[in-house]
Design a protein around this motif. Structure first.
Motif, short mmCIF file in Angstrom:
data_model
loop_
_atom_site.label_atom_id
_atom_site.label_comp_id
_atom_site.label_asym_id
_atom_site.label_seq_id
_atom_site.Cartn_x
_atom_site.Cartn_y
_atom_site.Cartn_z
N ASP A 17 1.19 -1.34 0.03
CA ASP A 17 0.13 -0.21 0.06
C ASP A 17 0.75 1.21 -0.28
O ASP A 17 0.14 2.49 0.18
CB ASP A 17 -0.90 0.22 1.74
CG ASP A 17 -2.33 -1.12 1.18
OD1 ASP A 17 -2.33 -1.64 0.13
OD2 ASP A 17 -1.54 -1.78 2.43
N GLU A 18 2.12 1.44 -0.71
CA GLU A 18 2.77 2.27 -0.58
C GLU A 18 2.53 3.72 -1.44
O GLU A 18 2.70 4.54 -1.55
CB GLU A 18 4.49 1.79 -0.95
CG GLU A 18 5.08 1.23 -0.08
CD GLU A 18 4.94 -0.60 -0.40
OE1 GLU A 18 3.69 -0.73 -1.21
OE2 GLU A 18 5.48 -1.16 -0.29
N GLY A 19 1.57 2.73 -2.36
CA GLY A 19 0.93 3.70 -3.56
C GLY A 19 1.41 3.51 -4.71
O GLY A 19 2.22 4.25 -5.59
N LYS A 20 1.08 1.98 -5.05
CA LYS A 20 2.13 1.59 -6.20
C LYS A 20 1.54 2.19 -7.34
O LYS A 20 1.99 2.59 -8.25
CB LYS A 20 1.87 0.10 -5.81
CG LYS A 20 3.43 -0.23 -5.18
CD LYS A 20 3.82 -1.77 -4.92
CE LYS A 20 2.82 -1.98 -4.18
NZ LYS A 20 2.22 -2.31 -3.34
N GLY A 21 -0.20 1.95 -7.23
CA GLY A 21 -0.79 2.25 -8.24
C GLY A 21 -0.48 3.25 -8.63
O GLY A 21 -1.06 3.33 -9.60
N GLY A 44 -4.25 -4.18 -4.07
CA GLY A 44 -5.90 -3.07 -3.65
C GLY A 44 -4.75 -2.22 -4.67
O GLY A 44 -3.93 -1.90 -3.79
N THR A 46 -5.04 1.24 -6.15
CA THR A 46 -5.38 2.77 -6.23
C THR A 46 -5.51 3.88 -7.20
O THR A 46 -4.04 3.62 -6.97
CB THR A 46 -5.89 3.10 -5.00
OG1 THR A 46 -6.23 2.18 -3.74
CG2 THR A 46 -7.48 4.50 -5.09
N ARG A 298 -5.82 0.33 8.69
CA ARG A 298 -4.11 0.72 8.48
C ARG A 298 -3.44 0.76 10.16
O ARG A 298 -3.90 2.04 10.40
CB ARG A 298 -3.38 0.63 7.58
CG ARG A 298 -3.87 0.13 6.82
CD ARG A 298 -4.11 0.67 5.15
NE ARG A 298 -4.03 0.76 3.35
CZ ARG A 298 -4.17 1.15 2.41
NH1 ARG A 298 -3.98 2.12 2.75
NH2 ARG A 298 -4.68 0.48 1.62
N ARG A 324 2.90 10.32 -0.35
CA ARG A 324 2.11 10.42 1.06
C ARG A 324 2.80 11.43 1.76
O ARG A 324 2.78 11.62 2.48
CB ARG A 324 1.37 9.56 1.39
CG ARG A 324 0.43 8.64 0.98
CD ARG A 324 0.20 7.85 1.79
NE ARG A 324 -1.51 7.84 1.09
CZ ARG A 324 -2.58 7.12 1.92
NH1 ARG A 324 -2.45 8.46 2.55
NH2 ARG A 324 -4.20 7.44 0.89
N ASP A 326 2.35 14.82 1.52
CA ASP A 326 1.04 15.83 2.28
C ASP A 326 0.62 16.11 2.97
O ASP A 326 0.07 15.53 4.42
CB ASP A 326 0.42 15.54 1.25
CG ASP A 326 -0.59 14.57 0.80
OD1 ASP A 326 0.49 13.32 0.21
OD2 ASP A 326 -1.76 14.26 0.39
N SER A 406 5.50 11.93 -4.29
CA SER A 406 3.87 12.49 -4.58
C SER A 406 3.42 12.85 -3.59
O SER A 406 3.38 13.23 -2.43
CB SER A 406 3.57 10.87 -4.45
OG SER A 406 1.77 10.80 -4.44
N GLY A 408 -0.49 13.95 -3.26
CA GLY A 408 -1.84 13.19 -3.55
C GLY A 408 -1.88 12.79 -3.96
O GLY A 408 -0.96 11.82 -4.81
P1 GDP Z 1 -0.56 0.44 -3.21
O1 GDP Z 1 -1.29 -0.90 -3.37
O2 GDP Z 1 0.17 0.26 -3.27
O3 GDP Z 1 -1.42 0.06 -4.90
O4 GDP Z 1 -1.76 1.67 -2.27
P2 GDP Z 1 -3.41 1.56 -2.89
O5 GDP Z 1 -3.95 2.02 -3.61
O6 GDP Z 1 -3.38 0.33 -1.56
O7 GDP Z 1 -3.36 2.75 -0.99
C1 GDP Z 1 -2.81 3.97 -1.59
C2 GDP Z 1 -3.74 5.08 -1.19
O8 GDP Z 1 -3.01 6.41 -1.03
C3 GDP Z 1 -4.15 5.13 -2.47
O9 GDP Z 1 -5.77 5.56 -1.66
C4 GDP Z 1 -3.95 6.35 -3.09
O10 GDP Z 1 -5.67 6.25 -3.73
C5 GDP Z 1 -3.77 7.12 -2.06
N1 GDP Z 1 -2.38 8.19 -2.77
C6 GDP Z 1 -0.78 7.77 -3.61
N2 GDP Z 1 -0.06 8.30 -3.69
C7 GDP Z 1 -0.66 9.26 -2.59
C8 GDP Z 1 -0.02 10.71 -2.01
O11 GDP Z 1 1.03 11.14 -2.00
N3 GDP Z 1 -1.00 11.77 -0.94
C9 GDP Z 1 -2.30 10.53 -1.24
N4 GDP Z 1 -2.87 11.90 0.08
N5 GDP Z 1 -2.92 9.69 -1.37
C10 GDP Z 1 -1.93 9.35 -2.04
#
Ligand code: GDP
Ligand code: IMO
Ligand code: MG
Length: 419
Positions: A17-21, A44, A46, A298, A324, A326, A406, A408
């Motif tokens: 959940d690092e924001g890979k998506g 998952g 996002t 989490r 993240r 921010d 990143s 947001g």
């Molecule tokens: P993944 O499993 O690594 O793809 O990450 P997830 O999608 O499970 O969780 C990451 C969450 O952080 C998602 O809701 C993204 O929309 C959100 N997100 C990604 N990058 C950023 C960021 O830089 N700032 C904020 N506030 N949210 C972010």
């Protein structure tokens, strides 16, 4: 400016959940091929486009880019119900999947009994439960390694599959009729997508195409290098791209690691920098840290440079995408874990067992907060000085530059920086 070239493997550097998506979606703009190599529907990922949020579990995130070919390699375990659901949802929204997705016939499939078994196993473990996603991941990989699993090639030859299933499971199979009918339907949908992904990816690489391998989960959940047994059942590290897709290590040009500016973990297991206090809770609320697959809250804590440094090594990471940032905007000061205290000694790298890791006390360096919004920054120079310092310090502590920041969830909320 091209964001990526050659063959790039993207991996998570923490517990997922690092924001890979978000990062894959950005980079996929320049990719000819996006390929998943391990994990399954436990992932998952996002992606936010405007106000529209999508979460992908099995479909490679590149599917949203019209010209990108998407591959699901043999190292992935496929839940046919989930994949068919994703194909149907995308098609209904007008995103064409036909002709753009190839799924390896060697990929093992998750069947209903895998999920039932996982529930029983977790119940049995009681206090020692792992906190899995209940997607059948462990039992599906266990069958694969035990050489008793079912693969997608088996499923799509459905008459033979159902006959073989009935033969193996003995006389009374009436209870199976319902799910078998459902799976006949999935087999019908998936048949046209089954193909030789290893050949497709090697051809693309040899033709000089840009290939992005999309890791799922994170390094600390790797079955060999993570906090065993609190891990998932696949190799989440960059090396998994070789075995999961059938590409030689010499063909990988670069590994990009994605890390959050703090740390989260879903499920059980040691987490040295976890904030069990009010601070952790406010971090979770501000960040809306709830699982994209299971909706579970989490666990939240500070950035752990000891663990990420390790993750950089295991993956051969060349640069980091830090997400993240921010979320930390309002803090007075931001702690970063630079070492552990364990058994009276100071450790610069983590102990190898989960039991020992659970005994480690973090040693923090406290950096000044910036108390200003970073979401509107579009260049690194736009960030407040203290935020720039935080990013640079993380790069120094982990031994590789932070080249993507990143601020947001939206695409445009991203800053790039030379390595
Ligand atoms: P993944 O499993 O690594 O793809 O990450 P997830 O999608 O499970 O969780 C990451 C969450 O952080 C998602 O809701 C993204 O929309 C959100 N997100 C990604 N990058 C950023 C960021 O830089 N700032 C904020 N506030 N949210 C972010
Ligand atoms: P993405 O790709 C976060 C965790 C589970 C549990 C452990 C084992 O979105 O980053 P499993 O169901 O795999 O047997 O569960 O691994 N886990 C994840 N945590 N992000 C994920 O994927 C995860 N996939 C599995 O919570 O602790
Ligand atoms: Mg996720």
């Amino acid at each position: 400016m091209k964001l990526i070239e050659g063959t790039v493997v993207l991996v998570g550097l923490q517990w997922g959940d690092e924001g890979k998506g978000k990062i894959v979606d950005l980079l996929a703009r320049d990719a000819d091929v996006v390929a998943r190599f391990q994990g399954g529907a436990n992932a998952g990922h996002t992606v936010l486009r405007g106000d529209h949020e999508r979460v992908f579990h099995l479909m490679p995130t590149g599917i949203l880019h019209e010209d990108t070919l998407c591959l699901i390699g043999g190292g992935v375990v496929v839940d046919p119900a989930v994949l068919v659901g994703e194909i149907r949802d995308l098609e209904a929204e007008g995103v064409g999947v036909r002709g753009r997705l190839i799924v390896s016939g060697s990929a093992h499939i998750t069947l209903p009994h895998h999920k039932r078994l996982e529930r029983l196993q977790e119940e049995e473990r009681g206090e020692q439960r792992l906190g899995t996603t209940f997607r059948g991941i462990g039992p599906t990989y266990a069958d694969k390694v035990a050489r008793s699993g079912w693969r997608l090639v088996d499923l799509v030859d459905f008459d033979r599959f159902s006959a073989e299933w009935r033969r193996r499971s003995g006389s009374d199979t009436s209870a199976d009729e319902e799910w078998l009918a459902e799976y006949r339907d999935y087999a019908g949908v998936l048949r046209e997508y089954v193909g030789d992904t290893a050949l497709a990816i090697n051809r693309a690489i040899d033709d000089g195409k840009t290939v992005l391998c999309e890791g799922a989960q994170g390094t600390l959940l790797d079955v060999d290098f993570g906090t065993y047994p609190y891990v998932t059942s696949s190799n989440t590290i960059a090396g998994g791209a070789c075995t999961g897709l059938g590409i030689g290590p010499t063909k990988i040009d670069r590994v990009l690691g994605v890390a959050k500016a703090y740390t989260t973990r879903v499920g059980e297991g040691p987490f040295p920098t976890e904030e069990r206090s009010q601070i952790g809770e406010s971090l979770r609320e501000r960040a809306r840290e709830y699982g994209a697959t299971t909706g579970r809250p989490r666990r939240c804590g500070w950035f752990d440079a000891v663990l990420v440094r390790r993750a950089v090594l295991f993956n051969g990471v060349g640069s980091i995408a830090l997400t993240r940032l921010d979320i930390l905007d309002e803090l007075e000061e931001v702690p970063v874990c630079t070492a552990y205290e364990y058994d009276g000694a100071r450790l610069e790298s983590p102990p190898e067992t989960a039991g020992a890791l659970a005994q480690c006390a973090p040693v923090y360096e406290t950096l000044p907060g910036w108390r200003a919004s970073t979401a509107s920054a579009r260049r690194f120079e736009d960030l407040p000085a203290a935020a720039r310092r935080y990013v640079e310090r993380i790069g120094d502590l982990c031994g590789v530059p932070v080249t993507i920041i990143s601020v947001g969830p939206h695409r445009e909320e991203t800053l790039y920086r030379q390595g």
